[in-house]
Design a protein around this motif. Structure first.
Motif, PDB file in Angstrom:
ATOM      1  N   GLU A 222       0.842  -1.204   0.000  1.00 54.87           N
ATOM      2  CA  GLU A 222       0.000   0.000   0.000  1.00 54.87           C
ATOM      3  C   GLU A 222       0.872   1.247   0.000  1.00 54.87           C
ATOM      4  OE1 GLU A 222      -1.703   3.493   0.984  1.00 54.87           O
ATOM      5  OE2 GLU A 222      -0.530   2.514   2.565  1.00 54.87           O
ATOM      6  N   THR A 223       1.900   1.259   0.867  1.00 53.77           N
ATOM      7  CA  THR A 223       2.776   2.422   0.947  1.00 53.77           C
ATOM      8  C   THR A 223       3.516   2.639  -0.363  1.00 53.77           C
ATOM      9  OG1 THR A 223       3.082   2.096   3.325  1.00 53.77           O
ATOM     10  CG2 THR A 223       4.704   3.460   2.198  1.00 53.77           C
ATOM     11  N   ALA A 224       4.061   1.569  -0.933  1.00 52.26           N
ATOM     12  CA  ALA A 224       4.809   1.687  -2.185  1.00 52.26           C
ATOM     13  C   ALA A 224       3.939   2.242  -3.310  1.00 52.26           C
ATOM     14  CB  ALA A 224       5.384   0.330  -2.575  1.00 52.26           C
ATOM     15  N   LEU A 225       2.741   1.700  -3.464  1.00 45.48           N
ATOM     16  CA  LEU A 225       1.841   2.177  -4.513  1.00 45.48           C
ATOM     17  C   LEU A 225       1.470   3.643  -4.285  1.00 45.48           C
ATOM     18  CD1 LEU A 225      -0.471  -0.952  -4.711  1.00 45.48           C
ATOM     19  CD2 LEU A 225       1.021  -0.150  -6.540  1.00 45.48           C
ATOM     20  N   ARG A 226       1.206   4.001  -3.032  1.00 44.36           N
ATOM     21  CA  ARG A 226       0.791   5.370  -2.703  1.00 44.36           C
ATOM     22  C   ARG A 226       1.883   6.382  -3.016  1.00 44.36           C
ATOM     23  NH1 ARG A 226       1.640   6.891   2.633  1.00 44.36           N
ATOM     24  NH2 ARG A 226       1.068   4.769   3.248  1.00 44.36           N
ATOM     25  N   ILE A 227       3.101   6.104  -2.597  1.00 41.69           N
ATOM     26  CA  ILE A 227       4.148   7.121  -2.758  1.00 41.69           C
ATOM     27  C   ILE A 227       4.626   7.209  -4.213  1.00 41.69           C
ATOM     28  CG2 ILE A 227       4.838   7.105  -0.343  1.00 41.69           C
ATOM     29  CD1 ILE A 227       7.137   5.264  -0.994  1.00 41.69           C
ATOM     30  N   ILE A 228       4.568   6.105  -4.956  1.00 38.97           N
ATOM     31  CA  ILE A 228       4.862   6.193  -6.391  1.00 38.97           C
ATOM     32  C   ILE A 228       3.841   7.106  -7.071  1.00 38.97           C
ATOM     33  CG2 ILE A 228       4.883   4.913  -8.565  1.00 38.97           C
ATOM     34  CD1 ILE A 228       6.087   2.544  -7.009  1.00 38.97           C
ATOM     35  N   ARG A 229       2.576   6.942  -6.694  1.00 36.23           N
ATOM     36  CA  ARG A 229       1.522   7.791  -7.249  1.00 36.23           C
ATOM     37  C   ARG A 229       1.717   9.250  -6.825  1.00 36.23           C
ATOM     38  NH1 ARG A 229      -2.284   5.599  -4.830  1.00 36.23           N
ATOM     39  NH2 ARG A 229      -2.677   7.129  -3.204  1.00 36.23           N
ATOM     40  N   GLU A 230       1.972   9.480  -5.546  1.00 39.80           N
ATOM     41  CA  GLU A 230       2.064  10.847  -5.038  1.00 39.80           C
ATOM     42  C   GLU A 230       3.262  11.606  -5.598  1.00 39.80           C
ATOM     43  OE1 GLU A 230      -0.108  10.161  -0.674  1.00 39.80           O
ATOM     44  OE2 GLU A 230       2.085  10.325  -0.810  1.00 39.80           O
ATOM     45  N   VAL A 231       4.363  10.924  -5.841  1.00 36.46           N
ATOM     46  CA  VAL A 231       5.547  11.617  -6.330  1.00 36.46           C
ATOM     47  C   VAL A 231       5.449  11.923  -7.821  1.00 36.46           C
ATOM     48  CG1 VAL A 231       7.097   9.715  -7.019  1.00 36.46           C
ATOM     49  CG2 VAL A 231       8.038  11.742  -5.841  1.00 36.46           C
TER      50      VAL A 231
END
Length: 297
Positions: A124-133
């Motif tokens: 979840e964290t990996a997917l979220r931060i790839i999207r946010e950056v």
């Protein structure tokens, strides 16, 4: 039942293995007989009282967010899962013999309970931060502190999306990063120049909180192209601190797909018993992890 609990905020020594009442599945939840629980940096940050806005708790409290196990109670309104199913997911107080999950998925074929427990929050964290950056196919993503659980997931997910990745980690983990498809270099003196020699950086992620935010902004040229999940001082540099989870069910569904396609594998570096939770947190806080640490119940 046995569970790991804290009665006060503090160092690893506040963790205690205690007798506790069994939890029960409420509406929209399932209860599992826990087989393994993931040990995440967020667990010890909560234990220390660092991020209570994102994860408010009332003391005394259990510990842990991720787990895998066997469903033994199904709450009202829950469909598509039955008692006896093997699942992994996210809930609360998962360092225990029984835990309630609010998000879950069936374990992909070939995955052990120990392995499965290491995926939910990490993916979840990996997917979220790839999207946010905001990094896209054909661009280059720099991952600082790339060998842990989130870093391992980020590298593999990014490569699956045709994003070029540069990862920093200790000398012992260079081959590990290369095996995940990254251009690898060590941190420490001169690391910025070593990264520059590997190419232009479009976006960067700080996963270790090792005081490199200023340099990541320098490398990308834009604080909006840097995300941290580990440095609470990041906003002082105009960098976003990402600490609130997005959709865990969606992340679990994507994780199942990636694992089933052979595009995601996060190794378990070390397993501990519930009675060894203190040691697990001490080891987690020292960093240098390759993959995941889990508690086996």
């Amino acid at each position: 039942m046995k569970r790991v609990s804290i009665a006060e905020f503090g160092g690893p020594g506040v963790l205690r293995l205690v007798d506790a009442e069994e939890p029960h599945a409420g509406p929209g939840q399932v209860r599992i007989a826990v087989r393994a629980a993931g040990v995440n940096p967020v667990d010890w940050r909560i234990r220390e009282g660092q991020i209570l806005k994102a994860h408010p708790i009332e003391l005394p409290s259990g510990v842990g967010l991720d787990a895998s196990g066997v469903v033994d109670e199904v709450g009202q309104g829950v469909e598509g899962v039955e008692v006896g199913d093997h699942v992994f997911g996210e809930g609360s107080n998962t360092y225990a013999e029984f835990a309630v999950l609010s998000a879950w998925a069936r374990m992909p074929e070939g995955l052990t309970f120990e392995e499965a427990a290491g995926y939910p929050s990490v993916v979840e964290t990996a997917l979220r931060i790839i999207r946010e950056v905001g990094v896209e196919a054909g661009q280059t993503l720099l991952v600082s502190g790339a060998s842990g659980g989130v870093g391992s997931a980020v590298l593999q997910i990014a490569r699956d999306r045709d994003i070029r990745v540069i990862g920093t980690a200790g000398a012992a983990n260079q081959d590990y990063l290369r095996g995940l498809g990254a251009l690898a270099t060590t941190y420490g003196e001169g690391w910025v120049e070593r990264v520059r020699r590997l190419g232009h950086v479009d976006a960067a992620l700080d996963l270790a909180g090792s005081g490199v935010i200023r340099e990541l902004v320098e490398l990308t040229g834009d604080p909006q192209k840097v995300i941290s999940i580990a440095d609470l001082a990041a906003p002082e540099f105009g960098v976003r601190f990402s600490g609130v989870a997005g959709s865990v069910p969606e992340a679990l569904a994507e994780a199942v797909g990636l694992i089933s396609r052979g595009k995601l594998r996060i190794p378990v570096e070390k397993s501990y018993t519930l009675a060894e939770a203190v040691a697990a947190h001490i080891d987690s806080q020292t960093g240098h992890t390759r993959g995941r640490r889990v508690l086996v119940v």
